[in-house]
Structures are given as C-alpha cells and as structure tokens.
Scaffold this motif. Structure first.
Motif, short mmCIF file in Angstrom:
data_model
loop_
_atom_site.label_atom_id
_atom_site.label_comp_id
_atom_site.label_asym_id
_atom_site.label_seq_id
_atom_site.Cartn_x
_atom_site.Cartn_y
_atom_site.Cartn_z
N ASP A 25 -29.77 50.00 14.36
CA ASP A 25 -30.91 49.98 15.28
C ASP A 25 -30.43 49.61 16.68
O ASP A 25 -29.59 48.72 16.86
CB ASP A 25 -31.95 48.98 14.82
CG ASP A 25 -32.68 49.44 13.57
OD1 ASP A 25 -32.92 50.66 13.45
OD2 ASP A 25 -32.99 48.61 12.70
N ASP A 27 -31.88 48.75 20.66
CA ASP A 27 -33.04 48.41 21.49
C ASP A 27 -33.33 49.59 22.42
O ASP A 27 -32.44 50.06 23.14
CB ASP A 27 -32.72 47.16 22.33
CG ASP A 27 -33.95 46.64 23.07
OD1 ASP A 27 -34.80 47.45 23.48
OD2 ASP A 27 -34.05 45.42 23.24
N PRO A 28 -34.57 50.11 22.44
CA PRO A 28 -34.90 51.25 23.32
C PRO A 28 -34.52 51.01 24.78
O PRO A 28 -34.18 51.96 25.49
CB PRO A 28 -36.42 51.38 23.15
CG PRO A 28 -36.67 50.89 21.76
CD PRO A 28 -35.72 49.75 21.57
N LEU A 42 -32.65 59.69 18.68
CA LEU A 42 -33.72 59.11 19.48
C LEU A 42 -35.07 59.77 19.22
O LEU A 42 -35.17 61.00 19.19
CB LEU A 42 -33.38 59.26 20.97
CG LEU A 42 -32.01 58.73 21.41
CD1 LEU A 42 -31.69 59.21 22.81
CD2 LEU A 42 -31.99 57.21 21.33
N ASP A 43 -36.08 58.96 19.06
CA ASP A 43 -37.47 59.41 19.01
C ASP A 43 -38.04 59.10 20.39
O ASP A 43 -38.21 57.93 20.76
CB ASP A 43 -38.21 58.65 17.91
CG ASP A 43 -39.72 58.89 17.93
OD1 ASP A 43 -40.19 59.71 18.74
OD2 ASP A 43 -40.42 58.24 17.13
N ARG A 84 -43.57 64.73 22.23
CA ARG A 84 -42.75 63.77 21.50
C ARG A 84 -41.76 64.56 20.65
O ARG A 84 -42.14 65.52 19.97
CB ARG A 84 -43.62 62.89 20.61
CG ARG A 84 -42.83 61.77 19.90
CD ARG A 84 -43.79 60.80 19.23
NE ARG A 84 -43.07 59.69 18.58
CZ ARG A 84 -43.67 58.64 18.03
NH1 ARG A 84 -44.99 58.55 18.05
NH2 ARG A 84 -42.96 57.68 17.46
N THR A 86 -37.60 64.40 18.55
CA THR A 86 -36.43 63.67 18.10
C THR A 86 -35.18 64.41 18.56
O THR A 86 -35.04 65.61 18.29
CB THR A 86 -36.42 63.53 16.56
OG1 THR A 86 -37.60 62.85 16.15
CG2 THR A 86 -35.20 62.75 16.09
N VAL A 106 -38.72 55.71 25.08
CA VAL A 106 -37.94 55.71 23.84
C VAL A 106 -38.73 54.92 22.80
O VAL A 106 -38.89 53.71 22.93
CB VAL A 106 -36.54 55.11 24.04
CG1 VAL A 106 -35.78 55.12 22.71
CG2 VAL A 106 -35.77 55.88 25.11
N ASN A 107 -39.22 55.60 21.79
CA ASN A 107 -40.03 54.94 20.75
C ASN A 107 -39.15 54.24 19.72
O ASN A 107 -39.49 53.15 19.25
CB ASN A 107 -40.92 55.98 20.06
CG ASN A 107 -41.78 56.74 21.04
OD1 ASN A 107 -42.50 56.15 21.84
ND2 ASN A 107 -41.70 58.06 21.00
N ARG A 108 -38.04 54.88 19.39
CA ARG A 108 -37.15 54.32 18.39
C ARG A 108 -35.76 54.89 18.61
O ARG A 108 -35.61 56.05 18.99
CB ARG A 108 -37.64 54.65 16.97
CG ARG A 108 -36.85 53.95 15.86
CD ARG A 108 -37.35 54.35 14.50
NE ARG A 108 -36.60 53.68 13.44
CZ ARG A 108 -36.60 54.05 12.17
NH1 ARG A 108 -37.33 55.09 11.79
NH2 ARG A 108 -35.90 53.40 11.27
N ALA A 109 -34.74 54.06 18.36
CA ALA A 109 -33.37 54.51 18.60
C ALA A 109 -32.44 54.01 17.51
O ALA A 109 -32.51 52.86 17.08
CB ALA A 109 -32.87 54.03 19.96
N LYS A 110 -31.57 54.89 17.07
CA LYS A 110 -30.48 54.55 16.16
C LYS A 110 -29.18 54.97 16.85
O LYS A 110 -29.14 55.97 17.56
CB LYS A 110 -30.62 55.31 14.84
CG LYS A 110 -31.78 54.86 13.96
CD LYS A 110 -31.38 53.66 13.13
CE LYS A 110 -32.43 53.36 12.06
NZ LYS A 110 -32.03 52.21 11.21
#
Length: 410
Positions: A25, A27-28, A42-43, A84, A86, A106-110
């Motif tokens: 994970d 942090d956006p 990235l979402d 939106r 990915t 950025v909603n979610r990031a890996k």
C-alpha cells in the motif's frame, strides 16, 4: 511517411524495468512525487479532462466511471467532466501529457520496486530475437525461423495469461456448469506454485510501456509540427515533414541507450540486442523503422482503427480488419478506389474473403466426398458450416458524430 516500432513487446521485456517485488500500500499523497520511481497500480479520478492531441490515451472500456456526456473518439475519451480509471504509473504519466486535467485524485495506490526482469527471461527473449534475425531468408532454415518468430511473439502472451482459470463440472446429460472461483485463493495458489516463473503484472507493464512509447512519439511529432494521420498498436502514418527524421532519431537513441544500460546491468553481450542479418545489417531491437523504404505514399485514407487504404506507385492497397487484403482491395479499386472506400462501403461475398461460421449441435446425416472422390454417408453430432459473407464497413454513429464535431471545430 509510415514508421513501425519493430519487435515492440520483446524490446520492452528485454530492456525496461518492471515491478520485481510484492505490491504494498502506498499513501495517495506520495504517488505524484514518486511517479516513475516506483511501479504503481493506481485507482484515480480525473476531473476536467480534455485531450491536447488528436490521439486520446484513455480507453472508454477501461473506465470504471465516466461522465455520461463525455466525448468519445473511436472508443477513446477525448473530453470528460470526470472519469475514474485504473492505470499504471507509466500510463498516468502519459495521460498527464496527453490531456489537460484540472484535478487528479488518487483513490488508492499499490506500489512495487522497479528492476530489470530476471536475466534468464531476458536472455531467452534475446536468443529468440537473434534466431529470428539471423535465420530470416536463409535457405533451409525456414522452420527454425518460423519457430523463433512464433516463440518470441508468445512470450508476452505467457505473461498476460490470466492465472485465475474457470473450471467446469460435468453434471450429466452432456451439460457443463462453471464452478465458482475464489479469485483471492486462486491467485494465492498461483503465486506459491513451484512451477510459476512469470508474474502477471509484467504483462500489464509490457503493454503500458509500448503504448507510452508509441503515444509519446506521436506527441513529440505533433509538438514538432508534424501532422500525424493514423496510428496502430506499433505504427504511425504522418504527412511528410522535415522534422520527422529528427524526432524518430531521438526516440531511437533513447532506445539504444536503454538497451545498452540493460546489457551492462545484466552482464549480457550487447550484440544480442543488435544481431546481424544474413546481409550483414544490424537490427537493434525495438527501433522505429521506416516502413516504406524511404518511398512516399501517394494517397492515404483512414476510417478508424484497422481501417485504412493507400496508393503507392499507382497500386491500391487496403488494411481492414475482417477483409481479405487481396480480393478486397481488387474489388474496392474496381469500384472507385478511394472514392468507394467510405462509410457504408459494401463488398460482395465472393470478393470479401470473409467466412461466417455457423455452429450446430444437431445430429446430421450427410454425404461426404473424400479427397479421392469417394462418396460416403456420415452421421455425426455437431458441425461447423462455413459460408462466404459480404462485408459492410460502418464507422458507427458515435465516431461519425465525433468526426463532424472536429470538422466544425476546424
């Protein structure tokens, strides 16, 4: 002025960096400062999106959410109040250049750590590329050349094979039922399998890097004043312009530098990145090559992806998905050539080279004539019937509306 990106996917595999650790994970807030430094999935939500060029980067089919009033260019988003999607970090960087964007959320990031692919994988790809290059046109080596070419092209397909397989259960009476799959469990089993030697995200980065290289080249050409008419997955067609050669040379220089860096980092002979063909000509992997032997095309017309016609030295040719190049081109030329090649064009069944497959599970009793002319009665369950079919070219209402809008704007 056409250019092809030669061995595009193998080149990315051989000299680009890929995610080489498990994803964690992120942090956006740390995404944009680290763009290009970490491999990211990235979402993102993009607000106020408008394409700066004639070739939009974002596929509508990839959008998880899309403004219903968005303007779409042949399946790609040209303008949207919001969307939106990915993407990888490579694609986000490309999108930020390709579009004017008011806000990026950025909603979610890996993320994972970038590095070269395992040396064994890279060497295998380069060995196939060497064989493909050195065996081409050599008498007696046709089988080895074909095998090397097919195996080289299959490497990406192996990377991009879905590790989650659908299983079927026979419940009797000839009926098969799909067994529900626990995706998380299937991926976990795949990752710990001793037979696994590839990583599914590598396939995503191969396509992302290739699209990025192609689209950034198109944008470089556009910034230099070149009128780019058409692009495919690994090719471009442009109106003749003195800046083209310089732009392509700069892109190829970057590729050569990346190949050299990869060879040094992995201790691989640099000559494997640029094998010599039977005529003594070196072919560095992944360069843009002039696809017309420095001869200009007299006429060019496109009606969308995989739909274009050319005239060179008075010879008419077409490339249309689902249409035979030989008989189809002859028919179009005989009926007006470029003037006939337009929305609504219809080619008769005997000239289209197109076959319609009809499947049936019925029990049939038929007479079959074998290769010696002997006739036999055969009873079987199930068959496939092939029948010549006409071809009609239609660009669709959405694309037609987009083209009309562009013409009004210009």
């Amino acid at each position: 002025d056409p250019y092809d990106l030669a061995s595009a996917y193998p080149r990315q595999i051989a000299s680009q960096r890929f995610p080489m650790t498990s994803f964690f994970d992120l942090d956006p807030a740390d995404v944009l400062p680290n763009l290009g430094e970490l491999a990211m999935m990235l979402d993102v939500t993009l607000v106020g999106v408008e394409c700066r060029y004639d070739f939009p980067a974002i596929s509508r089919s990839k959008c998880d959410e899309l403004d219903p009033m968005a303007v779409v260019d042949n399946g790609r988003v040209y303008y949207a109040a919001s969307l939106r999607v990915t993407v990888t970090d490579v694609e986000l960087a490309m999108i930020r250049r390709n579009y004017d964007i008011r806000e990026v959320w950025v909603n979610r990031a890996k993320a994972a750590v970038y590095d070269y692919l395992p040396e064994a994988v890279v060497r295998s790809v380069l060995e196939l590329y060497v064989d493909k290059t050195t065996l081409k046109g050599v008498d007696g080596q046709e089988v080895r050349y074909k095998a090397a070419k097919e195996d080289l092209n299959s490497v990406y397909g192996m990377m991009g094979t879905d590790p989650v397989r659908v299983e079927w259960e026979h419940v009797g009476g000839g009926e098969l039922v799909a067994v529900p799959v626990d995706v998380d469990s299937a991926i976990r089993d795949h990752n710990v399998s001793r037979s696994r030697f590839l990583f599914y995200p590598w396939g995503a980065w191969v396509t992302a890097d290739t699209r990025s290289e192609l689209l950034n080249t198109i944008m470089d050409l556009g910034d230099a004043g070149v009128d780019v008419l058409y692009c495919d997955t690994d090719s471009t067609y442009s109106r003749q312009h003195p800046a083209i050669a310089g732009v392509i040379a700069a892109v190829n220089d970057r590729t050569l530098a990346a190949n050299a860096a990869a060879a040094e980092a992995m201790g691989i002979d640099p000559d494997m990145f640029a094998p010599v063909d039977p005529k003594g000509v070196a072919h560095p992997i992944g360069l843009f090559e002039q696809d017309n032997h420095n001869e200009l095309i007299d006429e060019f017309k496109t009606l969308g992806a995989k739909r274009y016609a050319t005239v060179k030295h008075g010879e008419f040719a077409i490339t249309v998905a689902g249409l035979n190049k030989g008989s189809g081109a002859a028919y179009v030329e005989a009926h007006g050539g470029m003037d006939f090649f337009e929305d609504g064009m219809t080619i008769q069944a005997e000239s289209s080279g197109r076959l319609v497959h009809t499947y049936s599970d019925e029990l049939v009793d038929v007479l079959v004539t074998d290769y010696e002319g002997v006739e036999r009665r055969v009873t079987q369950t199930g068959f496939v019937h092939l029948e010549a079919a006409p071809y009609t070219l239609s660009i669709g209402d959405e694309y037609r509306a987009f083209m009309q809008m562009k013409q009004l704007d210009t």
